[in-house]
Design a protein around this motif. Structure first.
Motif, PDB file in Angstrom:
ATOM      1  N   ARG A   1     -27.435 -22.986  48.524  1.00 17.80           N
ATOM      2  CA  ARG A   1     -28.806 -23.374  48.174  1.00 17.80           C
ATOM      3  C   ARG A   1     -29.235 -22.717  46.863  1.00 17.80           C
ATOM      4  O   ARG A   1     -29.956 -23.320  46.063  1.00 17.80           O
ATOM      5  CB  ARG A   1     -29.753 -22.988  49.293  1.00 17.80           C
ATOM      6  CG  ARG A   1     -29.492 -23.730  50.602  1.00 17.80           C
ATOM      7  CD  ARG A   1     -30.355 -23.211  51.733  1.00 17.80           C
ATOM      8  NE  ARG A   1     -31.750 -23.420  51.442  1.00 17.80           N
ATOM      9  CZ  ARG A   1     -32.742 -22.777  52.072  1.00 17.80           C
ATOM     10  NH1 ARG A   1     -32.447 -21.885  52.993  1.00 17.80           N
ATOM     11  NH2 ARG A   1     -33.995 -23.022  51.780  1.00 17.80           N
ATOM     12  N   SER A   2     -28.790 -21.486  46.633  1.00 13.52           N
ATOM     13  CA  SER A   2     -29.135 -20.806  45.388  1.00 13.52           C
ATOM     14  C   SER A   2     -28.409 -21.432  44.203  1.00 13.52           C
ATOM     15  O   SER A   2     -28.955 -21.509  43.100  1.00 13.52           O
ATOM     16  CB  SER A   2     -28.783 -19.321  45.491  1.00 13.52           C
ATOM     17  OG  SER A   2     -29.447 -18.714  46.588  1.00 13.52           O
TER      18      SER A   2
ATOM     19  N   LYS B   1     -27.759 -24.474  43.581  1.00 15.54           N
ATOM     20  CA  LYS B   1     -28.409 -25.690  43.096  1.00 15.54           C
ATOM     21  C   LYS B   1     -29.438 -25.395  42.014  1.00 15.54           C
ATOM     22  O   LYS B   1     -29.644 -26.190  41.104  1.00 15.54           O
ATOM     23  CB  LYS B   1     -29.084 -26.423  44.257  1.00 15.54           C
ATOM     24  CG  LYS B   1     -28.135 -26.962  45.309  1.00 15.54           C
ATOM     25  CD  LYS B   1     -28.910 -27.664  46.413  1.00 15.54           C
ATOM     26  CE  LYS B   1     -27.985 -28.200  47.492  1.00 15.54           C
ATOM     27  NZ  LYS B   1     -28.722 -28.868  48.587  1.00 15.54           N
ATOM     28  N   ASP B   2     -30.089 -24.218  42.101  1.00 16.69           N
ATOM     29  CA  ASP B   2     -31.192 -23.915  41.198  1.00 16.69           C
ATOM     30  C   ASP B   2     -30.780 -23.111  39.975  1.00 16.69           C
ATOM     31  O   ASP B   2     -31.596 -22.897  39.079  1.00 16.69           O
ATOM     32  CB  ASP B   2     -32.273 -23.124  41.953  1.00 16.69           C
ATOM     33  CG  ASP B   2     -32.828 -23.907  43.136  1.00 16.69           C
ATOM     34  OD1 ASP B   2     -32.980 -25.133  42.997  1.00 16.69           O
ATOM     35  OD2 ASP B   2     -33.094 -23.298  44.185  1.00 16.69           O
ATOM     36  N   LEU B   3     -29.540 -22.634  39.925  1.00 19.29           N
ATOM     37  CA  LEU B   3     -29.128 -21.733  38.853  1.00 19.29           C
ATOM     38  C   LEU B   3     -28.008 -22.369  38.039  1.00 19.29           C
ATOM     39  O   LEU B   3     -26.947 -22.696  38.583  1.00 19.29           O
ATOM     40  CB  LEU B   3     -28.659 -20.398  39.438  1.00 19.29           C
ATOM     41  CG  LEU B   3     -29.717 -19.636  40.261  1.00 19.29           C
ATOM     42  CD1 LEU B   3     -29.079 -18.474  40.987  1.00 19.29           C
ATOM     43  CD2 LEU B   3     -30.841 -19.149  39.359  1.00 19.29           C
ATOM     44  N   LYS B   4     -28.215 -22.524  36.750  1.00 20.34           N
ATOM     45  CA  LYS B   4     -27.226 -23.160  35.876  1.00 20.34           C
ATOM     46  C   LYS B   4     -26.175 -22.167  35.392  1.00 20.34           C
ATOM     47  O   LYS B   4     -25.023 -22.531  35.203  1.00 20.34           O
ATOM     48  CB  LYS B   4     -27.924 -23.802  34.674  1.00 20.34           C
ATOM     49  CG  LYS B   4     -28.935 -24.867  35.049  1.00 20.34           C
ATOM     50  CD  LYS B   4     -28.278 -26.031  35.788  1.00 20.34           C
ATOM     51  CE  LYS B   4     -29.296 -27.111  36.107  1.00 20.34           C
ATOM     52  NZ  LYS B   4     -28.691 -28.197  36.907  1.00 20.34           N
TER      53      LYS B   4
ATOM     54  N   THR C   1     -31.919 -17.211  33.054  1.00 17.88           N
ATOM     55  CA  THR C   1     -32.861 -18.321  33.058  1.00 17.88           C
ATOM     56  C   THR C   1     -33.370 -18.578  31.641  1.00 17.88           C
ATOM     57  O   THR C   1     -33.128 -17.786  30.725  1.00 17.88           O
ATOM     58  CB  THR C   1     -34.047 -18.032  33.989  1.00 17.88           C
ATOM     59  OG1 THR C   1     -34.684 -16.812  33.565  1.00 17.88           O
ATOM     60  CG2 THR C   1     -33.567 -17.871  35.422  1.00 17.88           C
TER      61      THR C   1
ATOM     62  N   MET D   1     -37.988 -18.000  39.865  1.00 17.02           N
ATOM     63  CA  MET D   1     -36.697 -17.990  40.551  1.00 17.02           C
ATOM     64  C   MET D   1     -36.551 -16.761  41.443  1.00 17.02           C
ATOM     65  O   MET D   1     -36.045 -16.848  42.563  1.00 17.02           O
ATOM     66  CB  MET D   1     -35.568 -18.048  39.519  1.00 17.02           C
ATOM     67  CG  MET D   1     -34.194 -18.279  40.136  1.00 17.02           C
ATOM     68  SD  MET D   1     -34.110 -19.810  41.113  1.00 17.02           S
ATOM     69  CE  MET D   1     -34.537 -21.025  39.852  1.00 17.02           C
TER      70      MET D   1
ATOM     71  N   LYS E   1     -38.569 -17.411  44.522  1.00 26.09           N
ATOM     72  CA  LYS E   1     -37.955 -18.411  45.396  1.00 26.09           C
ATOM     73  C   LYS E   1     -36.743 -17.850  46.134  1.00 26.09           C
ATOM     74  O   LYS E   1     -36.579 -18.047  47.345  1.00 26.09           O
ATOM     75  CB  LYS E   1     -37.560 -19.635  44.565  1.00 26.09           C
ATOM     76  CG  LYS E   1     -36.956 -20.773  45.381  1.00 26.09           C
ATOM     77  CD  LYS E   1     -36.512 -21.916  44.483  1.00 26.09           C
ATOM     78  CE  LYS E   1     -37.673 -22.546  43.752  1.00 26.09           C
ATOM     79  NZ  LYS E   1     -37.240 -23.729  42.958  1.00 26.09           N
TER      80      LYS E   1
END
Length: 651
Positions: free
Chosen positions: A157-158, A160-163, A180, A189, A192
């Motif tokens: 899940r993490s 998905k949000d971190l490039k 970020t 972030m 979250k």
């Protein structure tokens, strides 16, 4: 004589054998003792040497044989040793690292054999939208740790949000290192990731953000009516920021200062020039100084004596570093009669409605302004009531468009445009709105432009800062549960009509809390069988979770657990106590911060980076800087079996 000779030979032979046995036994025994093999037992029979005893490990047993074989012929050594029973071999430490960058994702580590690696890789590919995934996972056939599945789910899940990230996990902890785009994204972030961590896992966060590039590099200091403030403040280093703030406080500034540290400074002497210009404003008794890169505009207050103005400005011009250009203005006293001044006003209401009034040069420009406003705000929320008028100053429409652009930074407020000045005031939920507006005005309105910024940042309008903490959410739910209970039909997991109302209120609270890790605990009294009570409490907790889902609450990080009668809060011997024990509890699960330990991979990376640093020492100094910066009781029912009909009816 033959008999006597035979007897003598036998005696000599026995004596020789005894000497050989004793010598072999003592030599082997002493050598083993010297090597710490005191657990061995040594015996000899003729030419054979027997080793007995219990070896701590198989390796120690083999070493004892080798040592004995070095003293006597290895063929003479007879192994009669045992190996100590070590029980079940300890399972290896399962761990995994997920590395993601522009080239794709790499999975490295040792995972349980029971884990479906192919399915996990597929889930990773889905999480990163088809980016290439390199699978370097190995497996070992040992039982998976209890929290392994929760740790891998959290990592997915993490991801998905971190490039750009490195996620290190094992059964007990998850460490997330990521980069970020900005400080605002970093704060969001961190919030979250901390909210969604599962119970039982420790979390280590190292989220960084690059310093922003400030263009133009802007500073605006205002001192008027006995008060001083920054409309915009920028610095290239922490030390420069401290110097600028100290100079402003000497000029009368009080309260908290928001001075942005970023890249793009036109000269290393930025702080020196800012100190000198702010000091000049203090000497003049007030005024406005504006920096836009290396251009400085100083506007004194009306009524400032000409001699004082000339002295202060002259001293400032001489002291400023060479790269800076100063434009100083002493406003002329107002004339007794002034003609009517054209004006344009845009008002933004808290509901998002925009009212445009005043004057526009032509009908085409009026249509342009209307279209621009609808693009910046909502199409249905713009009301144009400005009229077309002749004789407006050159560049009037450009100033109007700039004003509308600045108004978009506010939650509600007003901006007024006149030929000589622009004024904007209102409330905003963006902490850097004042600096952004000041930079825009300096860049678009030109050197010496007159403008006033009166923008007030309110934390409650900030969508990130105003988000309630998990503890506050838990406390709000507890407040509701102090006077009302989530009640169920007797002996079942169905919420009754009264319980439905409180579920609506709890759902509204959770919708404002965002994604938080929470447990819904079901509890019963001690009546009935323990197994039945546990099952009923689990069903009721799950019912509450399902009701929240039906009300469109984010429940991915909310779990339902039935505790049955194991956690009473009152005496089960009284009806009042049993009523209190039949309850639903909402409990926030908070992460436990840990100190991240360096892994083998990180050690190798660090060695490589140190080598790289030694090859190009000093290059970083001119580059970009490093990144900076339970619940109260609820209504519930756990009465167990239906043998207590009266208690069920009361429930």
């Amino acid at each position: 004589m033959f008999l006597t000779a035979a007897i003598l030979c036998l005696v000599c032979a026995r004596f020789a054998v005894s000497v050989v046995e004793e010598t072999s036994r003592n030599s082997v025994r002493n050598t083993l003792d010297e090597n710490g093999m005191t657990w061995t037992e040594v015996d000899a029979n003729g030419l054979h040497v027997f080793l007995a005893g219990t070896a701590p490990t198989e390796a120690r047993r083999f070493k004892a044989l080798s040592i004995a074989g070095s003293v006597v012929d290895a063929a003479r050594v007879i192994d009669q040793m045992l190996v100590q029973d070590t029980g079940q071999i300890a399972a290896p430490r399962f761990s995994m690292e997920i590395l993601r960058n522009d080239s794709g994702v790499s999975l490295i580590g040792l995972v349980p054999a029971a884990m479906d690696r192919e399915a996990f890789v597929g889930a990773v590919e889905a999480a990163v939208s088809g980016e290439p995934v390199a699978n370097f996972l190995e497996s070992a056939d040992y039982p998976a740790p209890e929290t392994w599945e929760a740790a891998t789910d959290y990592a997915l899940r993490s991801l998905k949000d971190l490039k750009r990230t490195k996620i290190s996990l094992d059964a007990g902890q998850v460490s997330v290192t990521a980069m970020t785009e900005s400080a605002a994204v970093k704060a969001d972030m961190e919030n979250k990731l901390a909210r969604r961590v599962p119970e039982g896992l420790k979390l280590a966060l190292n989220i960084s953000a690059p310093r922003p590039v400030i263009t133009p590099f802007t500073l605006r200091f205002v001192s008027e009516d006995g008060e001083a403030r920054f409309d915009a403040c920028s610095a290239d280093t922490e030390a420069a920021r401290d110097r600028i703030v100290a100079a402003a406080r000497e000029a009368g500034l009080t309260g908290k200062v928001n001075c942005l540290v970023g890249m793009g400074v036109p000269t290393p002497n930025w702080a020196v020039a800012a100190e000198q210009a702010i000091g000049a404003v203090g000497e003049l008794g007030g005024g406005v100084v504006t920096f836009s890169d290396a251009d400085i505009s100083l506007v004194a207050l009306e009524g400032t004596p000409q001699g004082q103005f000339d002295n202060v400005v002259g001293a400032l011009e001489s002291a400023l570093p060479e790269v800076f250009a100063l434009h100083a203005v002493l406003p002329a006293p107002p004339e007794e009669t002034t003609p009517e001044t054209p004006e344009f006003t845009a008002t933004l209401s808290p509901e998002g409605m925009v009212q445009l009034r005043g004057r526009i040069a032509t009908a085409a420009e009026r249509k342009l302004v209307d279209s621009f406003a609808r693009a910046r705000f909502t199409s249905d929320g713009v009301h144009m009531s400005a009229r077309v008028a002749e004789g407006l100053p050159e560049g009037w429409t450009y100033r109007v468009l700039t004003a509308l652009d600045a108004l978009s930074y506010l939650t509600n407020g007003v901006v007024r445009v006149s030929p000589d000045e622009m004024h904007i005031s209102g409330l905003t939920g963006q902490s850097g709105a004042g600096s952004a507006i000041s930079g825009m005005f300096s860049e678009k309105l030109g050197e010496g432009a007159q403008y006033t910024i009166d923008v007030d940042y309110r934390e409650e309008l900030d969508p990130v800062a105003s988000l309630p903490t998990p503890e506050e959410c838990e406390a709000r739910i507890a407040t509701i549960q102090e006077t009302r209970k989530i009640s169920f039909e007797p002996g079942s997991a169905n919420i009754d009509a009264a319980g439905s109302e409180i579920m609506d209120d709890i759902a509204e609270i959770l919708k404002t809390c965002g994604e938080i890790t929470m447990e819904i605990g079901g509890h019963t009294d001690s009546q009935g069988r323990e197994v039945m009570n546990q099952q009923l409490s689990q069903e009721r907790a799950q019912t509450v979770l399902n009701e929240l889902r039906m009300r469109r609450v984010l429940t991915a990080s909310i779990s339902a657990v039935g505790y049955g009668e194991t956690q009473p809060i009152a005496d089960n011997d009284t009806e009042e106590g049993r009523e209190a024990n039949r309850r639903i509890e909402f409990r926030v699960i908070l992460p436990v911060e840990i100190v991240e330990e360096q892994t083998t991979l990180e050690s190798l990376e660090g060695t490589s980076e140190e080598q790289s640093d030694s090859d190009g020492a000093g290059s970083e100094a001119d580059g970009a800087g490093e990144a900076e910066e339970g619940a109260a009781d609820a209504a519930g029912s756990g009465d167990g079996e239906t043998q207590e009909d009266t208690a069920d009816e009361q429930d």
